[in-house]
Design a protein around this motif. Sequence first.
Motif, PDB file in Angstrom:
ATOM      1  N   ILE A   1       0.845  -1.200   0.000  1.00  0.00           N
ATOM      2  CA  ILE A   1       0.000   0.000   0.000  1.00  0.00           C
ATOM      3  C   ILE A   1       0.876   1.244   0.000  1.00  0.00           C
ATOM      4  N   TYR A   2       1.914   1.224   0.827  1.00  0.00           N
ATOM      5  CA  TYR A   2       2.827   2.369   0.861  1.00  0.00           C
ATOM      6  C   TYR A   2       3.504   2.571  -0.493  1.00  0.00           C
ATOM      7  N   GLU A   3       3.993   1.487  -1.077  1.00  0.00           N
ATOM      8  CA  GLU A   3       4.681   1.618  -2.365  1.00  0.00           C
ATOM      9  C   GLU A   3       3.759   2.220  -3.416  1.00  0.00           C
ATOM     10  N   THR A   4       2.511   1.736  -3.447  1.00  0.00           N
ATOM     11  CA  THR A   4       1.534   2.258  -4.402  1.00  0.00           C
ATOM     12  C   THR A   4       1.275   3.743  -4.164  1.00  0.00           C
ATOM     13  N   ALA A   5       1.058   4.106  -2.914  1.00  0.00           N
ATOM     14  CA  ALA A   5       0.726   5.495  -2.584  1.00  0.00           C
ATOM     15  C   ALA A   5       1.915   6.417  -2.789  1.00  0.00           C
ATOM     16  N   TRP A   6       3.090   6.014  -2.353  1.00  0.00           N
ATOM     17  CA  TRP A   6       4.262   6.890  -2.447  1.00  0.00           C
ATOM     18  C   TRP A   6       4.689   7.104  -3.891  1.00  0.00           C
ATOM     19  N   THR A   7       4.576   6.066  -4.698  1.00  0.00           N
ATOM     20  CA  THR A   7       4.917   6.236  -6.113  1.00  0.00           C
ATOM     21  C   THR A   7       4.072   7.344  -6.731  1.00  0.00           C
ATOM     22  N   ARG A   8       2.797   7.384  -6.356  1.00  0.00           N
ATOM     23  CA  ARG A   8       1.909   8.418  -6.888  1.00  0.00           C
ATOM     24  C   ARG A   8       2.237   9.792  -6.294  1.00  0.00           C
ATOM     25  N   GLU A   9       2.443   9.826  -4.992  1.00  0.00           N
ATOM     26  CA  GLU A   9       2.703  11.114  -4.349  1.00  0.00           C
ATOM     27  C   GLU A   9       3.989  11.751  -4.858  1.00  0.00           C
TER      28      GLU A   9
ATOM     29  N   LEU B   1      11.417   4.164  -7.377  1.00  0.00           N
ATOM     30  CA  LEU B   1      11.508   2.714  -7.181  1.00  0.00           C
ATOM     31  C   LEU B   1      12.882   2.321  -6.644  1.00  0.00           C
ATOM     32  N   ALA B   2      13.933   2.918  -7.203  1.00  0.00           N
ATOM     33  CA  ALA B   2      15.292   2.585  -6.763  1.00  0.00           C
ATOM     34  C   ALA B   2      15.499   2.990  -5.307  1.00  0.00           C
ATOM     35  N   ALA B   3      15.022   4.166  -4.939  1.00  0.00           N
ATOM     36  CA  ALA B   3      15.177   4.607  -3.555  1.00  0.00           C
ATOM     37  C   ALA B   3      14.403   3.706  -2.605  1.00  0.00           C
ATOM     38  N   TYR B   4      13.212   3.305  -2.997  1.00  0.00           N
ATOM     39  CA  TYR B   4      12.384   2.419  -2.172  1.00  0.00           C
ATOM     40  C   TYR B   4      13.107   1.095  -1.945  1.00  0.00           C
ATOM     41  N   MET B   5      13.610   0.507  -3.014  1.00  0.00           N
ATOM     42  CA  MET B   5      14.257  -0.807  -2.897  1.00  0.00           C
ATOM     43  C   MET B   5      15.631  -0.700  -2.238  1.00  0.00           C
TER      44      MET B   5
ATOM     45  N   ILE C   1      18.506  11.877  -4.286  1.00  0.00           N
ATOM     46  CA  ILE C   1      18.936  12.086  -2.896  1.00  0.00           C
ATOM     47  C   ILE C   1      17.736  12.328  -1.986  1.00  0.00           C
ATOM     48  N   THR C   2      16.854  13.244  -2.396  1.00  0.00           N
ATOM     49  CA  THR C   2      15.708  13.568  -1.524  1.00  0.00           C
ATOM     50  C   THR C   2      14.754  12.378  -1.399  1.00  0.00           C
ATOM     51  N   THR C   3      14.537  11.660  -2.499  1.00  0.00           N
ATOM     52  CA  THR C   3      13.649  10.496  -2.422  1.00  0.00           C
ATOM     53  C   THR C   3      14.212   9.463  -1.464  1.00  0.00           C
ATOM     54  N   PHE C   4      15.515   9.200  -1.573  1.00  0.00           N
ATOM     55  CA  PHE C   4      16.137   8.221  -0.692  1.00  0.00           C
ATOM     56  C   PHE C   4      16.058   8.670   0.763  1.00  0.00           C
TER      57      PHE C   4
ATOM     58  N   ALA D   1      17.622  -6.396  -8.019  1.00  0.00           N
ATOM     59  CA  ALA D   1      16.320  -5.940  -8.508  1.00  0.00           C
ATOM     60  C   ALA D   1      16.373  -4.483  -8.941  1.00  0.00           C
ATOM     61  N   ILE D   2      17.099  -3.664  -8.183  1.00  0.00           N
ATOM     62  CA  ILE D   2      17.262  -2.253  -8.560  1.00  0.00           C
ATOM     63  C   ILE D   2      17.958  -2.155  -9.917  1.00  0.00           C
ATOM     64  N   ILE D   3      19.028  -2.910 -10.065  1.00  0.00           N
ATOM     65  CA  ILE D   3      19.780  -2.898 -11.331  1.00  0.00           C
ATOM     66  C   ILE D   3      18.893  -3.368 -12.480  1.00  0.00           C
ATOM     67  N   GLY D   4      18.114  -4.420 -12.233  1.00  0.00           N
ATOM     68  CA  GLY D   4      17.265  -4.966 -13.291  1.00  0.00           C
ATOM     69  C   GLY D   4      16.167  -4.028 -13.719  1.00  0.00           C
ATOM     70  N   SER D   5      15.493  -3.397 -12.757  1.00  0.00           N
ATOM     71  CA  SER D   5      14.379  -2.521 -13.112  1.00  0.00           C
ATOM     72  C   SER D   5      14.853  -1.303 -13.890  1.00  0.00           C
ATOM     73  N   ILE D   6      15.969  -0.720 -13.451  1.00  0.00           N
ATOM     74  CA  ILE D   6      16.501   0.452 -14.149  1.00  0.00           C
ATOM     75  C   ILE D   6      17.140   0.041 -15.473  1.00  0.00           C
ATOM     76  N   GLY D   7      17.912  -1.046 -15.432  1.00  0.00           N
ATOM     77  CA  GLY D   7      18.587  -1.496 -16.656  1.00  0.00           C
ATOM     78  C   GLY D   7      17.622  -1.913 -17.738  1.00  0.00           C
TER      79      GLY D   7
END
Length: 1017
Positions: A22-30, A46-50, A123-126, A389-395
């Motif tokens: 729920i947090y991931e869904t909401a924060w991605t939008r915010e 996504l990278a900062a979250y993971m 930086i700020t997202t992380f 997973a971070i590398i894969g999603s961005i790559g």
Amino acid sequence: MKDRSFVIVAVCFFLSGFAALIYETAWTREFSFVFGTSELAVATVLAAYMAGLAGGAAVGGRIAERTERALSLYGFLELGVGVAALLVPVALAGATQLLVVLFGGQSEFAETNPLAISSFYLITTFLIVMVPTGFMGATLPLLSRHAVKRDSEVGSKIGALYSINTVGAVAGTLTAAFVLLPRLGIRETVYVAVAVNGLVFLVAMVLVRVARLESKAAEPDAIPSTPPITAAPRRIHFIQPLMLVSGALSFTYEVLWVRLLSQMVGGSVYGFATMLASFLLGIALGSGIASRLATTRDRSLRFFVAAQVGIAVLTAIAFRAIDKIPTLAKYFDVKMSLSFDVAVAGLILLPSAVCIGATFPLAVRIVAKGSDDAGPASARVYSWNTVGAIIGSIGAAFVLLPELGFRSTIVLGICTNLTLAGLALFFGSEKRKAIAIPVVVAIVLVLLLPGEPWQMLLSSPLHRDTKQGKIDFFSVGRGATVLVTADSPTRWRLSTNGLPESMIASDAEPPGQIRIAVLLGQLGPMLRPQAKSMMVVGLGGGVTVEDIPRNIERIDVIELEEEVVAANRWLSERRAVDPLSDPRIHVHVNDARSALFLTDQKFDVIAAQASHPWTGGAAHLYTGEFFKLISDHLTDEGVFVQWIGRAFVDVPLVKTLVSTLHQHFKYVHLYKEILFVSSNSPLPDQLDLEALLAQDPEFSERTGIYRAEDLASYLLMDAETSREFARDGQLTSDDRNLLQMRSPLLRRAPQKQAKRSQRAISEAYHQYDPLPRIIADKKVDPVDLIQRVRAYPQVDRARNLAKNLEDPIQKERLRLLKPGNTGGRLGLEAFLTQHPNDSLIRAALLRHYLKRIGVGPTDTLPRLVGGYTDREQTVTEATLLHRRADWSGLQAIDDQLAEITPIHPLYIEAAILRIDWRIAAGDSVRGKEAVKISSDAFLATNFQHLLILRARSAVNANEMDTAIASLARINQKRGGQSTNAATLGQVRDILRDLDVTGPLDEWRNRLLATTFRERKK
């Protein structure tokens, strides 16, 4: 009690996963509301979250090695997640202010997030999500430390916890998308997750208290001794980098499958949740199964190898199957529905995800030295896997898919999975000859893989038809898959992720087919002739900026996907008008909200053509916050024009948009199909044509707008009626985006329901129609206006306007001018004696006279009241010459006929006379002239017979594509009315006589087939 305690802990961990998604869904939008929805901004969040998850797992693993209070710490971590989640909006607001201070106030748009801004986002997202996601990541190692008491439980308990947590994530994903966000909005959805964290904290504290009481009551010898930690074989630690690569592959597959399935399932909240839930469910099932298999290190290693081979094999099967789905769906006439989406997502995503999910508990069991190492081992594997997973999603989004496409990315992934299987055998097993098995499997799978899945790429969430023409341009961008397909040799369609963006035409096509897209770009400058600057949100097919009025000196276009710009460059030499060659146009690849947020620029006109309000890139362009941002970037008399597809809304949603616009603009008008025009300065009902023509003398010729009635016929509501219409409309906002939630449900509605919805919109327009007031104010010729409304065609609206006419003279005029009127010539003559200067009545009566004229040299016409005007005399003389086939005589007075403009009631007659003598001449030069005249006349009048003449002219000009394109337009249903049999007969005869080969011949034959079907009806 221990078993019961583990069950309760498992339920708590289920709830942890529920809240986390729920947090991931909401924060991605915010975060997207501030940083934008560009692929870089989304990937940054996504990278900062993971990264937070990975960092938390690493720290949690170290704590787990030394603590005896793992369950208590887990409870406090859950409480910390909830508290930190409540502070995220506050931190985000602070980051927003800092962003404006550091980078705001730019005089021009920033190009595609320069390094400094991108670094700020990262930086700020992380920093904002680091605390809550770090706490989330630390929970698994601590619970593993608490739950695992014996070496034999390492795989089973950790696998079970991981599986249960992922099942919770599935539940969180679906609940957020289908229940919480539609009903509560983002902020209150987060509160639900916070409440869940609080509940978990309380339960954990109760368990801790109970465990302490039981510990005091237990005998000393009842406490099992912990077996000594045994060192794992050194080479087994290579499983950790293998899990990094495995994590990268897993997310590469997820990005690839989601991108492909979006072509059919769609990019709505519901579609994405369905796909994500299918993937997560597979992972949960896989980890649950593996928890039973991971009993020893050697056994786990064998199954780890099998899982990697299984991922490769099942991925290859899914890739082969995915291109069959559109054909099968169409063959069995499967309706677009949620159940179909679930079935497709499950079929493609779930099987390989089962194997992906199995790798985690197997890897932990391989790495763990014993029961005391369960927490640290799970942390190490989790951290390595999450970094991958971070590398894969961005790559995948930034490199693999854009550079390799879908098939080559799949090939690379399959070969890498089998390489991982081989490396695991090499480093962890004595049976190294078995490495040959993955090699053979890789060769076989690659050889059996098909090419790009073209049928799926030609699919659309809006329909089941995959026969959309030949693919002329294909590119996998960072945020979208872009296709240009040829509907015909003269017409192309540009689509992104299966959703149509625009139709683009060559100069062979008759004008006016995409009038609404052109009007979107023209309407603002028309209403504000003094406007000099303009911003356009979304390039699309470039049609909106093809013909912006010349009073505009600079046009800034913001486009989210770079490959859309590339597609327009490919179309440049093929289309009738190349907008990218216009020196006024400056294209910026960026997110519109992000770009506006950092600039102080103000514009005289802003036009937004965000196509599909349920998609991530467009949904935030239909909210109150966006409208406020637009209002802040308009000059005092600035105008905002926004389009939305009528099929994507119903009456409540139209009210929502109008009501929300009225919150930020004093004046809101609605124009045809559906254009919202908003401003804080009064909007005129009519055009100031003199001012427009003074700056752009060719304005009317290019647009087909020659009089006030032309644009007034498009007006559906004015400021007064729109405010009354929307008085009970709900507001839409970033927090609760009503369009994003309801629009995708409307497009999946049954056909009867969709028709009722569209009929209700038309009835609402009639109820709040401003044209009766405009007619009553005598600002326009009411009869001319009603005829314009009927011609475009808005037949029901024209009927309502006619019914509400109060002036008896106007009623009589309308009756006399109606086709097939009972009064005939005598009625027209009688009316004209009372109103001799009525140009429409005079023209109608003259047509009666011209029908009766023969070909004899002494033929004369009856006298018109007041005598013939110069224009009437010219048309009369030309008609006599036409009846006698005196083409040289017609040519001699062509200049006089050319002076009869579309404003004159006899314009069509004059245009046809000018075309006919050129057709009779039979040469290519005259043929080209006739094509031009017929095109201009059709744009101005929408008179279908002009298309027949255009086709005949094109044959003489040896422009066969123009001839077929003209006839193809006739074959299309117009306004729900079928073309009459006589016209279809002419179409058939011209098509049969054409001497064409290749693609033009194929097109001609298709049209012949559809013409015969139409005639049978």
